[in-house]
Design a protein around this motif. Structure first.
Motif, PDB file in Angstrom:
ATOM      1  N   SER A 103      53.900  48.695  34.739  1.00  0.00           N
ATOM      2  CA  SER A 103      53.255  49.836  34.085  1.00  0.00           C
ATOM      3  C   SER A 103      54.008  50.228  32.813  1.00  0.00           C
ATOM      4  O   SER A 103      53.390  50.604  31.819  1.00  0.00           O
ATOM      5  CB  SER A 103      53.136  51.017  35.042  1.00  0.00           C
ATOM      6  OG  SER A 103      54.387  51.572  35.315  1.00  0.00           O
ATOM      7  N   ARG A 104      55.327  50.132  32.830  1.00  0.00           N
ATOM      8  CA  ARG A 104      56.106  50.426  31.629  1.00  0.00           C
ATOM      9  C   ARG A 104      55.813  49.411  30.527  1.00  0.00           C
ATOM     10  O   ARG A 104      55.659  49.776  29.366  1.00  0.00           O
ATOM     11  CB  ARG A 104      57.596  50.440  31.948  1.00  0.00           C
ATOM     12  CG  ARG A 104      57.997  51.640  32.762  1.00  0.00           C
ATOM     13  CD  ARG A 104      59.425  51.535  33.248  1.00  0.00           C
ATOM     14  NE  ARG A 104      59.721  52.625  34.139  1.00  0.00           N
ATOM     15  CZ  ARG A 104      60.567  53.600  33.864  1.00  0.00           C
ATOM     16  NH1 ARG A 104      61.219  53.605  32.739  1.00  0.00           N
ATOM     17  NH2 ARG A 104      60.778  54.551  34.735  1.00  0.00           N
ATOM     18  N   LEU A 105      55.737  48.144  30.898  1.00  0.00           N
ATOM     19  CA  LEU A 105      55.429  47.099  29.914  1.00  0.00           C
ATOM     20  C   LEU A 105      54.045  47.305  29.306  1.00  0.00           C
ATOM     21  O   LEU A 105      53.864  47.153  28.091  1.00  0.00           O
ATOM     22  CB  LEU A 105      55.514  45.718  30.572  1.00  0.00           C
ATOM     23  CG  LEU A 105      56.915  45.214  30.884  1.00  0.00           C
ATOM     24  CD1 LEU A 105      56.867  44.099  31.911  1.00  0.00           C
ATOM     25  CD2 LEU A 105      57.607  44.748  29.614  1.00  0.00           C
ATOM     26  N   LEU A 106      53.074  47.657  30.138  1.00  0.00           N
ATOM     27  CA  LEU A 106      51.717  47.854  29.644  1.00  0.00           C
ATOM     28  C   LEU A 106      51.609  49.049  28.698  1.00  0.00           C
ATOM     29  O   LEU A 106      50.788  49.055  27.789  1.00  0.00           O
ATOM     30  CB  LEU A 106      50.740  47.998  30.813  1.00  0.00           C
ATOM     31  CG  LEU A 106      50.494  46.714  31.603  1.00  0.00           C
ATOM     32  CD1 LEU A 106      49.666  46.997  32.857  1.00  0.00           C
ATOM     33  CD2 LEU A 106      49.828  45.656  30.742  1.00  0.00           C
ATOM     34  N   THR A 107      52.426  50.058  28.900  1.00  0.00           N
ATOM     35  CA  THR A 107      52.438  51.204  27.992  1.00  0.00           C
ATOM     36  C   THR A 107      53.247  50.902  26.740  1.00  0.00           C
ATOM     37  O   THR A 107      52.805  51.177  25.623  1.00  0.00           O
ATOM     38  CB  THR A 107      53.016  52.452  28.691  1.00  0.00           C
ATOM     39  OG1 THR A 107      52.233  52.722  29.850  1.00  0.00           O
ATOM     40  CG2 THR A 107      53.003  53.654  27.780  1.00  0.00           C
ATOM     41  N   ASN A 108      54.433  50.329  26.908  1.00  0.00           N
ATOM     42  CA  ASN A 108      55.302  50.024  25.767  1.00  0.00           C
ATOM     43  C   ASN A 108      54.672  49.019  24.811  1.00  0.00           C
ATOM     44  O   ASN A 108      54.955  49.039  23.615  1.00  0.00           O
ATOM     45  CB  ASN A 108      56.656  49.491  26.234  1.00  0.00           C
ATOM     46  CG  ASN A 108      57.489  50.515  26.988  1.00  0.00           C
ATOM     47  OD1 ASN A 108      58.335  50.165  27.785  1.00  0.00           O
ATOM     48  ND2 ASN A 108      57.255  51.799  26.746  1.00  0.00           N
ATOM     49  N   ARG A 109      53.807  48.147  25.307  1.00  0.00           N
ATOM     50  CA  ARG A 109      53.195  47.133  24.448  1.00  0.00           C
ATOM     51  C   ARG A 109      52.298  47.750  23.381  1.00  0.00           C
ATOM     52  O   ARG A 109      51.947  47.119  22.400  1.00  0.00           O
ATOM     53  CB  ARG A 109      52.423  46.111  25.281  1.00  0.00           C
ATOM     54  CG  ARG A 109      51.085  46.588  25.795  1.00  0.00           C
ATOM     55  CD  ARG A 109      50.377  45.521  26.602  1.00  0.00           C
ATOM     56  NE  ARG A 109      49.931  44.422  25.789  1.00  0.00           N
ATOM     57  CZ  ARG A 109      48.684  44.287  25.325  1.00  0.00           C
ATOM     58  NH1 ARG A 109      47.781  45.192  25.623  1.00  0.00           N
ATOM     59  NH2 ARG A 109      48.362  43.257  24.587  1.00  0.00           N
ATOM     60  N   LYS A 138      56.047  46.756  40.171  1.00  0.00           N
ATOM     61  CA  LYS A 138      54.883  47.513  39.716  1.00  0.00           C
ATOM     62  C   LYS A 138      55.285  48.539  38.656  1.00  0.00           C
ATOM     63  O   LYS A 138      54.578  48.756  37.684  1.00  0.00           O
ATOM     64  CB  LYS A 138      54.209  48.219  40.892  1.00  0.00           C
ATOM     65  CG  LYS A 138      53.446  47.314  41.799  1.00  0.00           C
ATOM     66  CD  LYS A 138      52.763  48.110  42.895  1.00  0.00           C
ATOM     67  CE  LYS A 138      52.006  47.184  43.825  1.00  0.00           C
ATOM     68  NZ  LYS A 138      51.338  47.943  44.893  1.00  0.00           N
ATOM     69  N   GLU A 139      56.431  49.180  38.889  1.00  0.00           N
ATOM     70  CA  GLU A 139      56.904  50.189  37.927  1.00  0.00           C
ATOM     71  C   GLU A 139      57.188  49.555  36.573  1.00  0.00           C
ATOM     72  O   GLU A 139      56.820  50.093  35.531  1.00  0.00           O
ATOM     73  CB  GLU A 139      58.163  50.858  38.470  1.00  0.00           C
ATOM     74  CG  GLU A 139      58.678  51.960  37.596  1.00  0.00           C
ATOM     75  CD  GLU A 139      59.937  52.603  38.141  1.00  0.00           C
ATOM     76  OE1 GLU A 139      60.466  53.480  37.460  1.00  0.00           O
ATOM     77  OE2 GLU A 139      60.392  52.215  39.234  1.00  0.00           O
ATOM     78  N   LEU A 158      67.158  50.592  26.459  1.00  0.00           N
ATOM     79  CA  LEU A 158      66.296  49.592  27.076  1.00  0.00           C
ATOM     80  C   LEU A 158      65.136  50.286  27.771  1.00  0.00           C
ATOM     81  O   LEU A 158      65.336  51.095  28.669  1.00  0.00           O
ATOM     82  CB  LEU A 158      67.100  48.760  28.085  1.00  0.00           C
ATOM     83  CG  LEU A 158      66.365  47.656  28.805  1.00  0.00           C
ATOM     84  CD1 LEU A 158      65.895  46.592  27.825  1.00  0.00           C
ATOM     85  CD2 LEU A 158      67.272  47.027  29.851  1.00  0.00           C
ATOM     86  N   LEU A 159      63.905  49.983  27.330  1.00  0.00           N
ATOM     87  CA  LEU A 159      62.721  50.617  27.901  1.00  0.00           C
ATOM     88  C   LEU A 159      62.080  49.769  28.990  1.00  0.00           C
ATOM     89  O   LEU A 159      61.723  50.282  30.042  1.00  0.00           O
ATOM     90  CB  LEU A 159      61.691  50.893  26.805  1.00  0.00           C
ATOM     91  CG  LEU A 159      62.133  51.833  25.693  1.00  0.00           C
ATOM     92  CD1 LEU A 159      61.069  51.906  24.611  1.00  0.00           C
ATOM     93  CD2 LEU A 159      62.431  53.208  26.251  1.00  0.00           C
ATOM     94  N   SER A 160      61.912  48.490  28.720  1.00  0.00           N
ATOM     95  CA  SER A 160      61.304  47.597  29.708  1.00  0.00           C
ATOM     96  C   SER A 160      61.602  46.152  29.327  1.00  0.00           C
ATOM     97  O   SER A 160      61.823  45.845  28.159  1.00  0.00           O
ATOM     98  CB  SER A 160      59.790  47.825  29.793  1.00  0.00           C
ATOM     99  OG  SER A 160      59.182  47.659  28.539  1.00  0.00           O
ATOM    100  N   LEU A 161      61.601  45.292  30.343  1.00  0.00           N
ATOM    101  CA  LEU A 161      61.804  43.867  30.093  1.00  0.00           C
ATOM    102  C   LEU A 161      61.177  43.059  31.207  1.00  0.00           C
ATOM    103  O   LEU A 161      61.020  43.545  32.325  1.00  0.00           O
ATOM    104  CB  LEU A 161      63.282  43.525  29.940  1.00  0.00           C
ATOM    105  CG  LEU A 161      64.139  43.371  31.184  1.00  0.00           C
ATOM    106  CD1 LEU A 161      65.315  42.485  30.834  1.00  0.00           C
ATOM    107  CD2 LEU A 161      64.654  44.671  31.684  1.00  0.00           C
ATOM    108  N   ALA A 162      60.809  41.832  30.869  1.00  0.00           N
ATOM    109  CA  ALA A 162      60.216  40.910  31.837  1.00  0.00           C
ATOM    110  C   ALA A 162      60.530  39.490  31.376  1.00  0.00           C
ATOM    111  O   ALA A 162      60.713  39.244  30.184  1.00  0.00           O
ATOM    112  CB  ALA A 162      58.719  41.118  31.920  1.00  0.00           C
TER     113      ALA A 162
END
Length: 181
Positions: free
Chosen positions: A15-21, A11-12, A153-157
């Protein structure tokens, strides 16, 4: 029974991916980047406190107040400049691949290394994303910052994740990228 791929991303991280996008840092990411030097400054002040501590006892309240104000100003000025820099820093997006032998959680002190499709390595000396176990040779959608000496590195998926379309850069991401670069 196998778990669906949806469960791979926490979940964390979502939320990071949704903001960073959108080309933005989350509040936690921004705070971490801005306040990072405070620890170093405090560690540098320890010898000064040990050395000047006995002197401070004999100083008057007026002198201690001036010294305290100077110390606070010396700590706040770099934070203000860092806050401005990271509020305007461009966020980068890339589809990168984990190598054949990605890092495990036991090697947390080593820099993460991901690879472009052409095989060029990108090192991430700092990590503001929750630790994710990478699968060998799998593609990942990655948001990161470029600093002078290190990538952050901010976020990855996983790029093959069911929700990966939700985490692709938005129109505002591209507008911010063009404005900030």
């Amino acid at each position: 029974m196998d778990k669906p791929k949806r469960e791979v991303v926490s979940k964390e991280m979502r939320s990071r991916l949704l903001t960073n996008r959108h080309g933005k840092l989350t509040t936690d990411q921004w705070k971490d980047m801005v306040t990072e030097p405070i620890i170093k400054l405090l560690l540098l002040m320890v010898p000064a406190v040990l050395f000047f501590g006995p002197l401070a006892i004999s100083m008057t309240v007026r002198v201690l107040w001036v010294v305290g104000v100077v110390i606070v100003i010396l700590m706040i000025i770099p934070l203000i400049f860092r806050a401005r820099r990271y509020a305007r820093a461009p966020i980068h997006f890339a589809t990168l691949y984990a190598g054949g032998n990605p890092l495990t959680p036991w090697l947390f002190w080593q820099a993460d290394v991901l690879y472009t499709e052409a095989g060029e390595s990108i090192r991430f000396g700092k990590r503001l994303a929750p630790f994710t176990v990478l699968r060998p040779n799998e593609a990942y959608s990655v948001y990161y910052l470029k600093e002078a000496k290190v990538n952050v590195l901010l976020s990855l998926a996983p790029a093959a994740h069911q929700d990966s379309d939700l985490w692709q850069p938005s129109e505002s991401f591209h507008a911010r990228q063009a404005q900030r670069s």
